[in-house]
Scaffold this active site. Sequence first.
Site, short mmCIF file in Angstrom:
data_model
loop_
_atom_site.label_atom_id
_atom_site.label_comp_id
_atom_site.label_asym_id
_atom_site.label_seq_id
_atom_site.Cartn_x
_atom_site.Cartn_y
_atom_site.Cartn_z
N CYS A 179 -15.37 -34.61 43.99
CA CYS A 179 -15.92 -35.96 43.88
C CYS A 179 -15.90 -36.61 45.27
CB CYS A 179 -15.10 -36.82 42.92
SG CYS A 179 -14.73 -36.06 41.34
N HIS A 183 -18.07 -39.23 47.43
CA HIS A 183 -17.53 -40.56 47.18
C HIS A 183 -16.20 -40.82 47.87
CE1 HIS A 183 -20.60 -41.73 44.30
NE2 HIS A 183 -20.50 -40.56 43.73
N ARG A 227 -22.44 -40.13 32.90
CA ARG A 227 -22.50 -40.20 34.37
C ARG A 227 -21.60 -39.11 34.95
NH1 ARG A 227 -25.55 -40.61 38.36
NH2 ARG A 227 -24.62 -38.54 38.50
N CYS A 231 -22.51 -35.80 37.15
CA CYS A 231 -21.87 -35.58 38.45
C CYS A 231 -21.41 -34.13 38.54
CB CYS A 231 -20.64 -36.48 38.61
SG CYS A 231 -21.01 -38.14 39.19
#
Lengths: 270, 210, 103
Positions: A179, A183, A227, A231
Amino acid sequence: MRTRLIAATAAAFAAVATLPLMAQQPKTAADGIAEYRKMLEDGNPAELFEAKGEELWKTARGPKNATLEACDLGLGPGVVKGAWVQLPRYFADTKKVQDLESRLLTCMQTLQGFDAAEIANTPFDRGEQASVTALAAWISSSSRGMKMALPQKHAEEKRFYELGKRAFFFRGGPMDFSCASCHGEDGKRIRMQDLPNLTKNPGDGVGFAAWPAYRVSSGEMWSMQRRLNDCFRQQRFPYPGFGSDVTVALAVYMGVNAKGAESIAPALKR
Amino acid sequence: MKIRHLTALALLCVGTAHAQSAKQLDQQADAMMKASFREQGIAKMDRVEQDAAQKACSAAKPPPATVAKKIEAQQLAAIKWPSDGQFIGDWKEGEKLAQNGRGMTWTDASATPGKNGAMCYNCHQIDKKEISFGSIGPSLWNYGKLRGVTDPADPAQAAIVKYTWGKLWNSKAYAACSEMPRFGHAELLTEAQIRDLMALLLDPKSPVNQ
Amino acid sequence: MPDPMRIRAQAAGDKTTVRVLMSHEMETGLRKDAAGKTIPAWFIQEVTAQLNGKPVFAAEWGPSVSKNPFLQFVVKGAKAGDKIAITWRDNKGETRTDEATVS
């Protein structure tokens, strides 16, 4: 001659007056996109899902022919306003930390007699999965404008934060993505899509505080479970189970990091 | 008996009030990653099994320099150089590959290298004409020009040519925790495709070097 | 029975702004499904609005209007308490009418 001088001066003034306009900076691509998105804000189709979700909450359904009005989302049975900004949290009856979607599965099973495992295995937007999404749209809308305030009192809530942090930085798949690859830093973007830094509070109405959301590009209502699912698909990972521990742990990590951020859910996305 | 109960209760309280150790949480997280996923399409469960490089880079902080150097050496040793000694292909094909972000997800039909895009514009600026570029990686505009590459076949430029191939093949040979996928090492692209990307970056005729 | 519309009508002086969100797939008839078959066209062709029963707006739409369309228009001469009714009809002959009160 004097008339000609006056005319010439007037022309000079006119030329000077137009100069500031010509010297204006051209709009950047990012500005243009932001302007376009502002124009789309009114008439968010998420409202159609909110209406459906409210109806589903109040309608007697399922084998037990019961409504969801006794469902406890963390603030007591039937209390909807404010519940969204305190999820995920620990629930004493299931002895688990649960996000909104997994909590809805619990209520749909215990109150209405639906099979939670069957709903979890149903693809998004089909059958009762569509109901869960609509309910999520309505329940999150009831907390619109409130600030994220996930509880971190129970040992399990704290443990899930730690598990979520580790999941966030887990590099895997054929492309070695975590992730954090997208991010984990400020000011990054993929193509023209800005990426919020989810290791901290990215601001009001951004990141965790912006989902569920209606995605214009696919005409679909996406819950946070959806979501996260997409991802992981983009990260080239295998398929995360609906309501699985990794999804709840990541939600705890992101939600706690976003403490104080204003929720704008359900929002409008590209 | 009352004292035994109280002691047991005290021990129980201590047990639950005690925070999990970092090591315990690491183990629980690993177990969670295995248990939470299932295979779907071409995405199999081996994708959540980490190699040494992935494992070392799975924390908020980077690994110590000694660990990083060791990983970089291992990755460098694993690089496959072009089988025919040809480093440069067709920049026009390279640009198409750079634009293509498809492949390897569970909604893709095949995991065969030839079927994937290189997704370069997702993270990099490359040809200035393309305004839709990401900023996760540095700009590659004028890549060859800035490095003085006028003829990629010139032995004087072999070092840069070799580095560029190596970086595309296995980015972690040069930066252990690089966010860039290991396009050759992970069998995401074929040799021919990497040659075309090399041309996009190094061919003096490529739009990138104008 | 098609899903209900969301209608808001707000009066500001002589002008009333009407906002309508319609629930409709608006399939162009040009898309193909995963098997390669063309998905049949299904879109709203006609939208009309009535103020207290009197027609004030009519539109002909085609497949270029997006899914879950949002419509906004201004009507003169309405006041709080008046009734706005919106009707849509699609190429399959399905229709839906919803009503709102001007606030």
